[in-house]
Motif scaffolding. Sequence first.
Motif, PDB file in Angstrom:
ATOM      1  N   ARG A  31     -12.735  -3.109   4.393  1.00 41.65           N
ATOM      2  CA  ARG A  31     -11.796  -2.477   5.465  1.00 41.65           C
ATOM      3  C   ARG A  31     -10.207  -2.482   5.045  1.00 41.65           C
ATOM      4  NH1 ARG A  31     -14.353  -1.213   9.997  1.00 41.65           N
ATOM      5  NH2 ARG A  31     -16.248  -2.125  10.413  1.00 41.65           N
ATOM      6  N   LEU A  32      -9.742  -3.426   4.322  1.00 43.18           N
ATOM      7  CA  LEU A  32      -8.487  -3.454   3.997  1.00 43.18           C
ATOM      8  C   LEU A  32      -8.239  -2.442   2.590  1.00 43.18           C
ATOM      9  CD1 LEU A  32      -7.490  -7.537   3.797  1.00 43.18           C
ATOM     10  CD2 LEU A  32      -7.076  -5.511   5.581  1.00 43.18           C
ATOM     11  N   ILE A  33      -9.349  -2.338   1.709  1.00 45.25           N
ATOM     12  CA  ILE A  33      -9.083  -1.403   0.770  1.00 45.25           C
ATOM     13  C   ILE A  33      -9.174  -0.026   1.483  1.00 45.25           C
ATOM     14  CG2 ILE A  33     -10.443  -0.307  -1.137  1.00 45.25           C
ATOM     15  CD1 ILE A  33     -11.505  -3.239  -1.503  1.00 45.25           C
ATOM     16  N   ARG A  34      -9.923   0.438   2.324  1.00 46.31           N
ATOM     17  CA  ARG A  34      -9.854   1.519   2.842  1.00 46.31           C
ATOM     18  C   ARG A  34      -8.630   2.139   3.610  1.00 46.31           C
ATOM     19  NH1 ARG A  34     -13.795   0.855   6.488  1.00 46.31           N
ATOM     20  NH2 ARG A  34     -15.239   1.101   4.729  1.00 46.31           N
ATOM     21  N   TYR A  35      -8.110   0.870   4.308  1.00 47.74           N
ATOM     22  CA  TYR A  35      -6.680   1.112   4.888  1.00 47.74           C
ATOM     23  C   TYR A  35      -5.733   1.586   3.729  1.00 47.74           C
ATOM     24  CZ  TYR A  35      -1.973  -0.167   6.119  1.00 47.74           C
ATOM     25  OH  TYR A  35      -0.512  -0.512   6.208  1.00 47.74           O
ATOM     26  N   ALA A  36      -5.743   0.646   2.912  1.00 49.09           N
ATOM     27  CA  ALA A  36      -4.626   1.027   1.683  1.00 49.09           C
ATOM     28  C   ALA A  36      -4.863   2.317   1.228  1.00 49.09           C
ATOM     29  CB  ALA A  36      -4.584   0.095   0.650  1.00 49.09           C
ATOM     30  N   ARG A  37      -5.994   2.953   0.988  1.00 49.02           N
ATOM     31  CA  ARG A  37      -6.209   4.489   0.500  1.00 49.02           C
ATOM     32  C   ARG A  37      -5.913   5.219   1.528  1.00 49.02           C
ATOM     33  NH1 ARG A  37     -11.294   3.581  -0.304  1.00 49.02           N
ATOM     34  NH2 ARG A  37     -12.202   4.562   1.317  1.00 49.02           N
ATOM     35  N   GLN A  38      -5.994   5.242   2.952  1.00 48.29           N
ATOM     36  CA  GLN A  38      -5.635   5.939   3.634  1.00 48.29           C
ATOM     37  C   GLN A  38      -4.354   6.137   3.889  1.00 48.29           C
ATOM     38  OE1 GLN A  38      -7.875   4.708   7.025  1.00 48.29           O
ATOM     39  NE2 GLN A  38      -9.709   5.683   6.638  1.00 48.29           N
ATOM     40  N   ARG A  39      -3.444   5.212   3.673  1.00 52.02           N
ATOM     41  CA  ARG A  39      -1.978   5.085   3.803  1.00 52.02           C
ATOM     42  C   ARG A  39      -1.162   5.873   2.687  1.00 52.02           C
ATOM     43  NH1 ARG A  39       0.109   5.780   7.376  1.00 52.02           N
ATOM     44  NH2 ARG A  39       2.213   4.995   7.151  1.00 52.02           N
ATOM     45  N   ARG A  40      -1.934   6.079   1.618  1.00 50.19           N
ATOM     46  CA  ARG A  40      -1.082   6.683   0.347  1.00 50.19           C
ATOM     47  C   ARG A  40      -0.568   7.968   0.760  1.00 50.19           C
ATOM     48  NH1 ARG A  40      -6.251   5.570  -3.792  1.00 50.19           N
ATOM     49  NH2 ARG A  40      -5.678   3.339  -4.075  1.00 50.19           N
ATOM     50  N   LEU A  41      -1.321   8.935   1.508  1.00 51.00           N
ATOM     51  CA  LEU A  41      -0.552  10.221   1.478  1.00 51.00           C
ATOM     52  C   LEU A  41       0.762  10.087   2.419  1.00 51.00           C
ATOM     53  CD1 LEU A  41      -0.552  13.230   1.540  1.00 51.00           C
ATOM     54  CD2 LEU A  41      -2.077  13.300   3.407  1.00 51.00           C
ATOM     55  N   ASP A  42       0.655   9.506   3.625  1.00 51.38           N
ATOM     56  CA  ASP A  42       1.837   9.285   4.368  1.00 51.38           C
ATOM     57  C   ASP A  42       2.885   8.629   3.615  1.00 51.38           C
ATOM     58  OD1 ASP A  42       3.447   9.574   6.645  1.00 51.38           O
ATOM     59  OD2 ASP A  42       2.272   7.632   7.805  1.00 51.38           O
ATOM     60  N   ARG A  43       2.718   7.419   3.028  1.00 53.56           N
ATOM     61  CA  ARG A  43       3.583   6.632   2.212  1.00 53.56           C
ATOM     62  C   ARG A  43       4.175   7.669   1.204  1.00 53.56           C
ATOM     63  NH1 ARG A  43       1.768   1.867  -0.498  1.00 53.56           N
ATOM     64  NH2 ARG A  43       3.930   1.137  -0.198  1.00 53.56           N
ATOM     65  N   GLY A  44       3.416   8.289   0.393  1.00 51.86           N
ATOM     66  CA  GLY A  44       3.867   8.978  -0.553  1.00 51.86           C
ATOM     67  C   GLY A  44       4.913  10.248  -0.255  1.00 51.86           C
ATOM     68  N   LEU A  45       4.452  10.975   0.745  1.00 51.07           N
ATOM     69  CA  LEU A  45       5.258  12.085   1.331  1.00 51.07           C
ATOM     70  C   LEU A  45       6.682  11.618   1.825  1.00 51.07           C
ATOM     71  CD1 LEU A  45       2.674  14.207   3.022  1.00 51.07           C
ATOM     72  CD2 LEU A  45       3.971  14.857   1.111  1.00 51.07           C
ATOM     73  N   THR A  46       6.393  10.434   2.710  1.00 53.13           N
ATOM     74  CA  THR A  46       7.678   9.959   3.364  1.00 53.13           C
ATOM     75  C   THR A  46       8.918   9.346   2.312  1.00 53.13           C
ATOM     76  OG1 THR A  46       6.483   9.506   5.416  1.00 53.13           O
ATOM     77  CG2 THR A  46       8.690   8.577   5.245  1.00 53.13           C
ATOM     78  N   ILE A  47       8.037   8.603   1.242  1.00 56.25           N
ATOM     79  CA  ILE A  47       9.199   8.183   0.147  1.00 56.25           C
ATOM     80  C   ILE A  47       9.559   9.379  -0.446  1.00 56.25           C
ATOM     81  CG2 ILE A  47       9.019   6.624  -1.779  1.00 56.25           C
ATOM     82  CD1 ILE A  47       7.184   4.937  -0.565  1.00 56.25           C
ATOM     83  N   GLY A  48       9.047  10.117  -0.918  1.00 58.86           N
ATOM     84  CA  GLY A  48       9.343  11.262  -1.740  1.00 58.86           C
ATOM     85  C   GLY A  48      10.518  12.185  -0.956  1.00 58.86           C
TER      86      GLY A  48
END
Length: 383
Positions: free
Chosen positions: A319-336
């Motif tokens: 579940r933790l691995i799935r969470y980290a994968r699902q957060r990549r898009l939101d984190r990447g766009l916002t940081i960018g």
Amino acid sequence: MSAPTFDIAILGSGPVGCVLALSLARHAPDPGRIVLMGPAPAARRPGQSIDPRALALNHGSRQMLQPLGAWPAQAADILTVHVSQAGHLGRTLIDQADLAVPRLGCVVTYDDLLDTLQAAVRASGVTRIPQRPPRPLPGRPVTLQLADGPAQARIALISDGARPQGLQRQYRQSAVLATIRAANPIAGRAFERFTRTGPLALLPHPAGTDLYSLVWCLHPDQAQALAALPDPAFDQALQQAFGQRLGSLRRIGPASTFPLSLHAGPSLQGPGVVAVGNAAQTMHPVAGQGLNLGLRDAAQLAHALQPWLADPAADPQPRLIRYARQRRLDRGLTIGITDTLPRLFATANPLARHAGGLALAALDLIPALRNPLARHLLQGQRL
């Protein structure tokens, strides 16, 4: 090996850690098996401010906090955001009506938000340990060294705000924070003005309809010199940078400064260990996205762990691995977005600055360009 002392240890009791604790406690059969670690907030007298920050919470964050009983009593609505560039034509206006929401967001003080969250945590049944959070030793279970000896937890969630290791950028800027009184306030309107030194934001302040929270980004030496100016000189500098849209501007009380940098690392820190909020990413304050992104981390992690809470003997790692994968898009766009905007508009290249003005004009004229960006800033990417 004996059973873990806790199911979940949340290491850091700031806003993101508190929201994580409250969100998990709502679905835990025994909230006492969740521990929140962090120093107790400093006592303050009525009207006293411990932390000078005013926080812009977007519409999505308000929707998250209200069901948790964690919305502060005082908040100033943001109905429109006026975005402009000093010295160039072109501006855009983001309006809540265009996005079909009652407000784009609200401004609250850090002190009020944390007080409200801490009160909700005390009523939640979550175990509270008021000590500096230890660094967890990943494993199954995770090992924690507490003040009175070692403890264990099945999962450790780091929300202590320590800068993550990974992507780094020094902006060579500091933010000057102050409270400003405007002669001609515009109800519900926030301003983001890009200058050659960095962004300058004025946000409606919850303490008064004619008050604004200033966040002005400059070179560190300029920021220190500006913050130390007497009121008349400070007011003159601000007026020159911002213009006359709000009439005369006057500083109320002292100014403070904070250094600005980007630090972003992986969400998953090892077996049973996840970082959220500022422990996963610290960003430039342009567009006020840092805390909002951290709150989305907390909400999505609590959602990912909700089924596991009913059976904590199961392995949580998938579940933790799935969470980290699902957060990549939101984190990447916002940081960018927050990394690009201040560097783009602060460039000395005149062609790039003219292009920035044209981009603002295009965003204002073409809703199909403006609204997707505005909606991301309003609520992020939710999977």
